[in-house]
Design a protein around this motif. Sequence first.
Motif: not given
Length: 167
Positions: A26, A29-30, A33-34, A96, A99-100, A103
């Motif tokens: 995860e 993935r993040r 994406s960022a 993005s 969201r990163l 975590l």
Amino acid sequence: RTQVAVAEWWSLDRWTRAESALVRAEVRRRFASAQAAQARVLLARESVRIAGEVVEAVVLKVRAGAISPAAVARAEVEQANARLALSDGESDATLSATRLVALWGGTANPELALEAFPPTLPPLPDRGPLAAQAAEAPGIRALRARVESAERNLELQRRLPVADLDL
């Protein structure tokens, strides 16, 4: 009872490894994406710059009488579309990045610049400051609560008497 305890421990170990792999996936993935969102912002900025140059060039051609004045309006529309794409890209990049960093319970820095994954990992940092941050991270707290619950259940199973049917 020992076999059950060993099976529970083995199961908990496998579950912990699986959860760790999921968290790493995860994060990657993040991160990707960022990183992609930041690259799109750079491309959109370049598009805005080029659209501005096109408007200037079209205005000069209209003044020279080489093209119709309607071309200026079309060029300005393209410039506005490029600015809109830039605004959307910046919003996506901020989302993005948020969201990163969510975590590990942080907040996104608007100037957050992500670099590509290095081919070799750097040495691990000192555990002291990381341990303090990790203790407060929501994902770590949830994982720790699950492990503690499983340990309590295992200890409870150890304390319960086993029904023996020996006569």
